[in-house]
Design an enzyme around this catalytic site. Sequence first.
Site, PDB file in Angstrom:
ATOM      1  N   LYS A  88      -6.819  -3.876   3.159  1.00  0.00           N
ATOM      2  CA  LYS A  88      -6.647  -2.514   2.660  1.00  0.00           C
ATOM      3  C   LYS A  88      -7.076  -2.424   1.191  1.00  0.00           C
ATOM      4  CE  LYS A  88      -3.106  -1.646   6.111  1.00  0.00           C
ATOM      5  NZ  LYS A  88      -1.690  -1.562   6.511  1.00  0.00           N
ATOM      6  N   GLN A 117       4.194  -2.131   4.019  1.00  0.00           N
ATOM      7  CA  GLN A 117       3.620  -2.825   5.172  1.00  0.00           C
ATOM      8  C   GLN A 117       4.727  -3.220   6.154  1.00  0.00           C
ATOM      9  OE1 GLN A 117       0.381  -3.179   5.821  1.00  0.00           O
ATOM     10  NE2 GLN A 117       0.684  -4.367   7.692  1.00  0.00           N
ATOM     11  N   ASP A 159       0.809   6.750   4.951  1.00  0.00           N
ATOM     12  CA  ASP A 159       0.966   6.131   6.265  1.00  0.00           C
ATOM     13  C   ASP A 159       1.466   7.154   7.294  1.00  0.00           C
ATOM     14  OD1 ASP A 159       0.347   3.603   7.015  1.00  0.00           O
ATOM     15  OD2 ASP A 159       2.309   2.739   6.585  1.00  0.00           O
TER      16      ASP A 159
HETATM   17  N1  GUN Z   1       1.719  -2.674  10.346  1.00  0.00           N
HETATM   18  C1  GUN Z   1       0.795  -2.558  11.336  1.00  0.00           C
HETATM   19  N2  GUN Z   1       0.167  -1.373  11.256  1.00  0.00           N
HETATM   20  C2  GUN Z   1       0.689  -0.716  10.202  1.00  0.00           C
HETATM   21  C3  GUN Z   1       0.426   0.558   9.625  1.00  0.00           C
HETATM   22  O1  GUN Z   1      -0.408   1.351  10.074  1.00  0.00           O
HETATM   23  N3  GUN Z   1       1.183   0.860   8.537  1.00  0.00           N
HETATM   24  C4  GUN Z   1       2.122   0.013   8.046  1.00  0.00           C
HETATM   25  N4  GUN Z   1       2.813   0.408   6.979  1.00  0.00           N
HETATM   26  N5  GUN Z   1       2.383  -1.174   8.551  1.00  0.00           N
HETATM   27  C5  GUN Z   1       1.665  -1.532   9.629  1.00  0.00           C
END
Ligand code: GUN
Length: 284
Positions: free
Chosen positions: A53, A97, A120
Amino acid sequence: MPGVRMDGRMVAGLVAEGVKAEVAGMRARGIAPCLATVLVGDDPASAAYVRGKHGACAGAGIESRDHRLGAGATQGELEGLVRGLNADASVHGILVQLPLPGGLDAFAAVSAIRPDKDVDGLTPASAGLLAAGRAPLAPCTPSGVMALLDHYKVGLRGAEAVVVNRSGLVGRPLHHMLLQRDATVTVCHSRTADVAAHCRRADVVVTAVGDRSRFVLTPGMVKEGAAVVDVAISRRGGRLAGDADYEGIIRKAAYATPVPGGVGPMTVAMLLRNTARAAGAAGG
Ligand code: GUN
């Protein structure tokens, strides 16, 4: 004739190019879009996702900050960090995350994010707006699925759509997004009596189980001419695999996503898009 491979890397690249141009415009107006990620603990897969990311942000001209807490962090420390980022005007997007280490309450942590920085799309406020069909910031993986279907012009109006997943990250938001686009949506889960029967009648199947010992989407479970989107990612004999038997399915379906190279890159592209949107909304 085999179906069309939905190329998430290529489509994500197009989205990222668009975001990059938008961000360049914002920078010219004195706004520097910035994403803050919060990673708790030392799960290598989560660390790799977070690295990806940040790399994508750099590529699009978005600033990013990488906040880390040890696996022993308390709920108070985590929420305190989120509140600090809420109050920091130079941060436009916040992502905690998931999953969090055991003992931490993910729902409470995510709920602490200010909705206008919720890139998110997972806070209760964002989820409620999505259910109402009015989300400014929608969850990234489901948004990526929708963007991929749209890129390949997969018809959704009146289509039978089956989602094999009911999580807050994928299945529930996707249910609302597909419904918003006039699909007839069925959400399957671990207690669904006959998942295969639902999949077999679907024009669009989105699967996100991630455990091939429990579920594999086989060609026999797919209707001729369907679109199949595989969100799952797991390791199989040292290689990455999704839920679907891609090689078999692509001979029968009109469209299918590979794993890797399907939904994964789209998720990151949607995060860039949401961060740019949040910065644009904040900066006017
Ligand atoms: N873990 C796996 N996919 C995601 C996501 O799209 N956002 C977040 N915050 N954690 C994740």
